[in-house]
Enzyme design. Sequence first.
Site, short mmCIF file in Angstrom:
data_model
loop_
_atom_site.label_atom_id
_atom_site.label_comp_id
_atom_site.label_asym_id
_atom_site.label_seq_id
_atom_site.Cartn_x
_atom_site.Cartn_y
_atom_site.Cartn_z
N ASP A 1 12.03 61.08 96.98
CA ASP A 1 12.84 60.54 98.08
C ASP A 1 14.22 61.18 98.20
O ASP A 1 14.91 60.95 99.18
CB ASP A 1 13.02 59.03 97.91
CG ASP A 1 13.99 58.71 96.78
OD1 ASP A 1 13.83 59.28 95.69
OD2 ASP A 1 14.91 57.91 97.00
N ASP B 1 8.58 61.07 91.50
CA ASP B 1 9.90 60.65 91.05
C ASP B 1 9.86 59.13 90.81
O ASP B 1 8.91 58.46 91.21
CB ASP B 1 10.93 61.02 92.12
CG ASP B 1 12.32 60.59 91.74
OD1 ASP B 1 12.69 60.76 90.58
OD2 ASP B 1 13.04 60.07 92.62
N ASP C 1 14.46 66.14 94.60
CA ASP C 1 13.00 66.26 94.58
C ASP C 1 12.48 67.34 95.54
O ASP C 1 11.28 67.57 95.61
CB ASP C 1 12.35 64.92 94.97
CG ASP C 1 12.76 63.80 94.05
OD1 ASP C 1 12.78 64.02 92.83
OD2 ASP C 1 13.08 62.70 94.55
#
Length: 931
Positions: free
Chosen positions: A581, A210, A585
């Site tokens: 995080d 990400d 995700d």
Amino acid sequence: MGIDFDLLNKIKGVIECPIPDKDITRFDANIRLFPPFIDNDVCPLTIKNTILQSCYLRNTEWVCGVAVYTGNETKLGMSRGVPEPKLTAMDAMIDMLTGAIFVFQLVVVVVLGIAGNVWKDSEARKLWYMQHPEEGPWYELLVIPLRFELLCSIMIPISIKVSLDLVKSLYAKFIDWDYDMIDYESGIPSHATNTAISEDLGQVEYILTDKTGTLTENKMIFRRCCISGIFYGNENGDALRDEKLLDAIASSSPDVIRFLTIMAICNTVVPTKSKCGNIVYKAQSQDEEALVNAAAYLNMVFVNKNANVIEIQFNGMLNRYELLDTLEFTSERKRMSVVIKDCQNGKIVLLSKGADEAILPHAYSGQQTRTFMEAVDQYAQLGLRTLCLAWRELEEDEYREWALMFKEANNTLVDREWRLAEVCLRIERNFEVLGVTAIEDRLQDGVPETIETLRRAGINFWMLTGDKQNTAIQIALLCNFISPEPKGQLLLIDGKTEDEVCRSLERVVLTMKTTTSEPKDVAFVVDGLALEISLKNHRRAFTELAILSRTAICCRVTPSQKAQLVELLKSCDYRTLAIGDGGNDVRMIQQADIGVGISGREGLQAARAADYSIGKFRFLKRLILVHGRYSYNRTAFLSQYSFYKSLLICFIQISFSFISGVSGTSLFNSVSLMAYNVFYTSIPVLVSVLDKDLSEETVMQHPQILFYCQAGRLLNPSTFAGWFGRSLFHAVVVFVISIHAYANEKSEMVEVSMVALSGCIWLQAFVVTLETNSFTMLQLIAIWGNLAAFYVINWIFCAIPSSGMYTIMFRLCGQPSYWITIFLIVGVGMGPLLGIKYFRYTYRPSKINALQQAERLGGPILSLKNIEHQPRPIDEKEDSPLLISQPNNRNTVFEPLLSDSPTAASRRSLASRSSFDFFQTPPSYSINKDK
């Protein structure tokens, strides 16, 4: 709004909700409260006013609620399930080798069982002392094969799983105890949740990451803005200190005031007062917090929110607005809106903020939006996050008619989300676009260096982000994902229809094939819509592109698309690592072979769902290169050594059968066999968890050596065949020397067995010593202390008259012939191994051997040349979407030369003169942000 606490126990009503489901993002229900509260009116319930199981309530003194689902019917209870166990590549290889040994064991049992029965019928019945009857029961043919089955049962070491689980738990503890992986800024240490996949860290080939909060700090700072075509903050890079903007605020420019009002009101922020009286904002999104703080800095202060009344203070004046409706942000709409009523003049206004593609196309027909589009592109080129702000004044009749439809859609129990989106679209139109905000999200420290090091290790990177394309590309350049022209080449996959995406995809694949032989860093960029079409209709071509490219940038992707990309790479038999995080995700992290969560400002959802959690992205380098590589090396040795020691004792038993009439008689007693696996050979190998073939500093300086782990060089059928041959050779040496030394009329067979067992233990000690790269006091004690413990244990047993070994070891240890025999066993058994090892180190050293030699001598290495990386073949099946092979130029890797000077500058200068290939190290570069 005040509530009489005496009436709380009189609340009556009905909740209409769907059957329990596991979707934690939706709760479509209604509530009907009876008098004295509300007279049978329907109020919608959503996930916004629903508390999930195990959640904590904050910023609220009290709450009145009702339990809707309980126990296993809660959303978290239904979605919890049983996580699928992750099988590492090494576990799969061990299972395959175990199956091969099992087949070999069956063949040995059948062959020796038949041979034993033949010898018994042809020879044993002729010997009077064997006392075999002429006729026996029908099951007599099974006796000898069953004896050999018992003798060969230890070919497969039952203790290998226990040993592996024990050492893997220690690997996880090493990660938890690593002080170099503690984020001292936040005090967050690294943590291993999954203790079973540490060795897979050393075989990672693709990292899918990400962007926001993973590569960046997720600390949003308001930097620039464009209001009514006027750019603020371009000169000094800080709009909050731009004199033109401050003058416009002081002169109460209408557009600027409306712009700041949207920043302050259009959000889900909750203002709270600290103990010292300051206003502190609690926000779900860091972008919203940055906008509200920036508005407050510019004198548009969000003071209070009491029920549906919002209080905004501007230049000392307090303005109140009634919040009528909130049109919540969704990943499909990509915008958020609020409908407010000005308490001073009674006007109803719609305020909206969102992505440029969600706001600009809905502007009123006469408005020129080109300036705003240019501002979005300019800010994106600088790597800033952009939002467009717009407003629209509503007629009271228009709002009243729309509010009825909105309320009806809110009360729908079936397809509520779709109905709401349709109703929202009716009012989110004819916007007057006011401007564009630009928020900076800085890179975390060490991100470019980490990515460059891991790319040198042959790891490919894919960035999966919800940001727009230009922002993602700029961040990718800053992170060393891609190189600028002319060293780098960026290929774009775009299109709105299936045909457009197909042509674009074919063009990119063709370009990728023609440029793989050139010294270029090639990457492709795809947005969410084109990605969805590619995965649905052109999966085969996209899979081919995934194999050809080592870098990809996927923009505007949804959480489900992130998980699909992980599954795509896993279907190509690549080892994947996903890192993120935030809650969006989680699906990607759980789908990957290895999931890594960052404990950041987005909370702990990703960290709790991951196999490993770290405080910052830069710790990923140490997690893979140090912990992953050491775990792979140690597990490879432990697993093969476990097979070796079991095969050794088993081959000795088989050798003994050839002089015992192939009868299946055991050479060793049961006590010796049990102690052999439990005490004599288990302890020395367990301390291999401390072994390091190279120092941590050397591993970090030369990440290319990770290719040995990625290619499975230390555990494969070839290396296992070497250990298999070693066990067979050592078994023959031990048995032949023991028999020739003690097989005479004066010796008892129990003496032969003890000599053979002693030879095995001595060989084990020297084998472990030979395979150990670094020695600690604990390892020396475990190896040679274990050898001493062997004699102590046997002396104790020999002192017991009923043990069957009475005085045997006392007599053997007092005979010089015993020690001569042990010396011969060790010399003959270890001599060829030492010779082969010397030949390899001297004439055919590997790159690791060269680094080991340099560490021992304390000098630099002149050249490491190339490390041959052998990619794993991909099975070609008719039902598989992938029918291509990997390019040949993926096999070699650029590896830097080390000069006599230990400085990093000299190494970089020499590296720049080396040849490039498909896995080249991206050169360093500088980027002019203003261009």
